[in-house]
Every structure is written in C-alpha cells, then in structure tokens.
Scaffold this motif. Structure first.
Motif, short mmCIF file in Angstrom:
data_model
loop_
_atom_site.label_atom_id
_atom_site.label_comp_id
_atom_site.label_asym_id
_atom_site.label_seq_id
_atom_site.Cartn_x
_atom_site.Cartn_y
_atom_site.Cartn_z
N ILE A 14 -11.26 -4.26 20.73
CA ILE A 14 -10.51 -4.19 19.20
C ILE A 14 -9.18 -3.89 19.34
O ILE A 14 -8.86 -3.08 19.76
N ASP A 15 -8.35 -5.14 18.80
CA ASP A 15 -6.95 -4.71 18.60
C ASP A 15 -6.46 -3.91 17.46
O ASP A 15 -6.54 -4.18 16.57
N LEU A 16 -6.13 -2.72 17.96
CA LEU A 16 -5.75 -1.46 17.03
C LEU A 16 -4.40 -2.02 16.41
O LEU A 16 -4.02 -1.12 15.35
N GLY A 17 -3.52 -2.96 16.85
CA GLY A 17 -2.46 -3.35 16.21
C GLY A 17 -2.70 -4.33 15.26
O GLY A 17 -1.46 -4.75 14.55
N ARG A 18 -3.78 -4.85 15.03
CA ARG A 18 -3.86 -5.73 13.81
C ARG A 18 -4.77 -5.10 12.71
O ARG A 18 -5.67 -4.49 12.87
N PRO A 19 -4.61 -5.21 11.60
CA PRO A 19 -5.39 -4.73 10.42
C PRO A 19 -6.43 -5.37 10.44
O PRO A 19 -6.73 -6.62 10.50
N SER A 20 -7.42 -4.73 9.68
CA SER A 20 -8.89 -5.25 9.66
C SER A 20 -9.16 -4.92 8.26
O SER A 20 -9.13 -3.87 7.70
N ILE A 21 -9.74 -5.89 7.41
CA ILE A 21 -10.24 -5.63 6.02
C ILE A 21 -11.35 -4.51 6.00
O ILE A 21 -11.33 -3.87 4.85
N ALA A 22 -12.16 -4.53 7.06
CA ALA A 22 -13.43 -3.68 6.90
C ALA A 22 -12.78 -2.24 6.97
O ALA A 22 -13.29 -1.48 6.44
N ARG A 23 -11.46 -1.80 7.84
CA ARG A 23 -11.06 -0.84 8.05
C ARG A 23 -10.23 -0.39 6.75
O ARG A 23 -10.00 0.83 6.44
N VAL A 24 -9.58 -1.26 6.15
CA VAL A 24 -8.98 -1.07 4.91
C VAL A 24 -9.83 -0.73 3.89
O VAL A 24 -9.39 0.23 3.28
N TYR A 25 -10.79 -1.19 3.61
CA TYR A 25 -12.26 -0.65 2.89
C TYR A 25 -12.53 0.62 3.08
O TYR A 25 -12.65 1.34 2.27
N VAL A 41 -1.79 -1.72 4.88
CA VAL A 41 -2.13 -2.97 4.24
C VAL A 41 -2.76 -2.47 2.84
O VAL A 41 -2.63 -2.99 2.01
N GLY A 42 -3.68 -1.68 3.02
CA GLY A 42 -4.34 -0.96 1.85
C GLY A 42 -3.38 -0.49 0.71
O GLY A 42 -3.51 -0.69 -0.54
N ASP A 43 -2.35 0.19 1.09
CA ASP A 43 -1.35 0.75 0.18
C ASP A 43 -0.54 -0.40 -0.50
O ASP A 43 -0.17 -0.34 -1.56
N LYS A 44 -0.31 -1.39 0.29
CA LYS A 44 0.34 -2.56 -0.23
C LYS A 44 -0.56 -3.33 -1.30
O LYS A 44 0.04 -3.63 -2.33
N VAL A 45 -1.60 -3.58 -1.13
CA VAL A 45 -2.72 -3.95 -2.14
C VAL A 45 -2.75 -3.35 -3.22
O VAL A 45 -2.70 -3.74 -4.41
N LEU A 46 -2.88 -1.89 -3.17
CA LEU A 46 -3.43 -0.95 -4.32
C LEU A 46 -1.80 -1.00 -4.97
O LEU A 46 -1.89 -0.68 -6.30
N ALA A 47 -0.78 -1.11 -4.55
CA ALA A 47 0.50 -1.12 -5.29
C ALA A 47 0.54 -2.31 -6.12
O ALA A 47 1.05 -2.21 -7.27
N ASP A 48 -0.10 -3.32 -5.74
CA ASP A 48 -0.06 -4.50 -6.61
C ASP A 48 -1.09 -4.69 -7.69
O ASP A 48 -0.94 -5.09 -8.65
N VAL A 49 -2.60 -3.86 -7.01
CA VAL A 49 -3.65 -3.87 -7.85
C VAL A 49 -4.42 -2.57 -8.08
O VAL A 49 -5.13 -2.06 -7.30
N PRO A 50 -3.45 -1.70 -8.85
CA PRO A 50 -3.91 -0.19 -8.55
C PRO A 50 -5.24 0.21 -9.19
O PRO A 50 -5.88 1.02 -8.58
N ILE A 51 -5.75 -0.64 -9.98
CA ILE A 51 -7.11 -0.60 -10.43
C ILE A 51 -8.22 -0.80 -9.33
O ILE A 51 -9.28 -0.18 -9.38
N THR A 211 -4.97 -13.01 -8.76
CA THR A 211 -4.49 -13.94 -7.75
C THR A 211 -4.17 -13.05 -6.53
O THR A 211 -4.33 -13.35 -5.36
N THR A 212 -3.53 -11.96 -7.14
CA THR A 212 -2.95 -10.90 -5.87
C THR A 212 -4.18 -10.71 -4.72
O THR A 212 -4.15 -10.51 -3.63
N TYR A 213 -5.09 -10.19 -5.41
CA TYR A 213 -6.44 -9.90 -4.74
C TYR A 213 -7.02 -11.17 -4.01
O TYR A 213 -7.29 -10.86 -2.56
#
Length: 273
Positions: A14-25, A41-51, A211-213
């Motif tokens: 597993i490449d630790l330098g690449r984000p994984s949506i599973a690990r973001v969750y 990555v998770g913080d960036k998405v939450l900044a756009d979609v706080p809910i 749209t952001t999500y």
C-alpha cells in the motif's frame, strides 16, 4: 511519506503517499487507520461540506443500533456489504461483545480497504474479508470467504449501510437487494441506510455541497423515502419502519439533535418471513 514509519496494519504493497477514501472515512469516524495525506484530503472536503461528518457519524450510529437489534433477535452471523475499513464501531466488535462466537464477513471492492482490513483482522478466525463488487451477489455468496464462514441454514444479518446511494438506478439496486434476499433463509434481516429526502424538501442551497461531494468523494444518488421502502420488497419492516436515520430506534439523547427530524437520509431494518 517515505519517512513515515509503516504500522503493522498497513500492508507493504500500500502506497502511504497516496490518499485512500477508505482511510479518509476512517479519519472522519475518529479511527486510527489513516495518515496525514488522508487527513488533509478529509479536512479539505469537510471545509467545503461541513455537514458531511455529522452525516457519516449518523450512518455509523445506525449501523451500531441495527446490529444490536439483530443480536437481540438472535442473529449471530453478519454479511457487511460495502464495509470499507472495519474502523471505530465495526460490526465484529459490536457482535462479538454480545457473543464471542459471532461471525462476520466484510465485503468491499476497494483494494486498499480490503488490504488494511485483512491486516487489522489477522488472528480473528471468526471474521473474513472479501474483495469483490457487492453488486454481483452470486459472486459474493459463492465465494470461499462467505461459504466458509456463514451458515445459510441459519438466519443472517445483511448490512447495506451507506451503500446503495452509490448504486445508480441503471445498476438496479432493487435487483441487487432481491438477489441477496432470495439467498438468505427465513428469519434473516436486512439493514439499509440511504441518503435521501422527502418530496419537495430539497433546498437548492444544498446543490453546491452535493456537487462538491460528488466531485471530491463519489457520485451519489439521493432517493425519496418511498423509494428506500421499496428496497424492502419481500421483507417485513420492523418498527419504526423507514425513518430519518437518527430517529430509527435511538438508544440515547446522543443519537439525536435539533436537526434529526430533517436529516437527509433514512434507515430501516426488515425481516425475511
């Protein structure tokens, strides 16, 4: 990321330098199986979609309540479809806290999620992990991972939590559910949580967040309450039927807040007669 020490739950391929949506969750859920790149990555998405974090936590809370309900009805084996990484509040920990002999098969198509899951679950002989597309019920059900652990002569709890809203109408979510329904014995249960809203409820102000999500995470299909209920054809819904996710058998005031009655998603559990 080359300087990051690889923990024992992170497989070497597993490449630790690449984000994984599973690990973001995992990060959003408060788990420990994530890295700085995933948190960024998770913080960036939450900044756009706080809910979003509240939404994800509510789906996880519903999973907990649904599993506990099934356990109270005597279910001791579970098929968790679209499971991701078995992080905080996972099915086998909830089930095995009630009965150490409870069995669970996790199924996910994401290679990163499956690799991490296998590493985390090493040594637990009552849990299996299968990498395949959950839309192919026949492939899932005939797999050695499922056949070797689950007894289809006894009731099974099938979990589709935060899964079917990623299945477009063109992939026939009703048919997918029916394939699993037809394979499980009488007395089995199905739990579904699903993003959605009542007729006329959609606020145009939510369009940007949607749209952001869809762009940053995954394309989602919102369905109305009656459409979620239709997924339970051939099942008997248990109380309170199809309900706003936080309102499905809440266990404590912590499951509820001032927005619970307008939560953008539904949950339900049904029993196969």
């Amino acid at each position: 990321m080359d300087t990051v020490e690889r923990p024992n739950w992170a497989p070497g391929d597993i490449d630790l330098g690449r984000p994984s949506i599973a690990r973001v969750y995992d990060y959003w859920l408060g788990g420990a199986h994530n890295f700085a790149i995933d948190r960024a990555v998770g913080d960036k998405v939450l900044a756009d979609v706080p809910i979003l974090k509240n939404v994800i936590l509510n789906h996880r809370a519903f999973l907990r309540r649904a599993v506990r309900f099934m356990l109270s009805q005597g279910i001791r084996q579970f098929l968790d479809l679209g499971s991701g990484i078995p992080t905080v509040g996972n099915v086998h920990e909830i089930a095995q806290a009630t009965d150490p002999g409870a069995r669970v098969v996790y199924v996910d198509i994401d290679a990163v999620a499956v690799a991490h899951s296998r590493a985390i679950l090493t040594g637990n002989e009552l849990v299996n992990v299968l990498q395949t597309d959950v839309r192919d019920a026949k492939q899932v059900l005939k797999s050695p991972e499922v056949q070797g652990l689950l007894d289809f002569d006894q009731p099974i709890g099938v979990l589709m939590v935060a899964l079917l809203h990623f299945v477009p109408d063109s992939d026939d979510p009703h048919g997918i559910v029916a394939d699993y329904r037809d394979a499980i014995p009488s007395g089995s249960y199905l739990a579904v949580s699903h993003a959605g809203y009542e007729e006329g409820e959609w606020d145009p102000a939510w369009d940007d967040a949607k749209t952001t999500y869809n762009r940053g995470v995954s394309e989602m299909t919102y369905r109305k309450k009656q459409d979620v209920g239709a997924l339970f054809d051939g099942f008997e819904l248990v109380e309170p039927g199809v309900a706003r996710l936080p309102l499905w058998q809440p266990e404590s005031p912590d499951d509820l807040d001032e927005n619970s009655a307008r939560f953008l998603g539904f949950g339900a559990v049904g029993r196969k007669p």
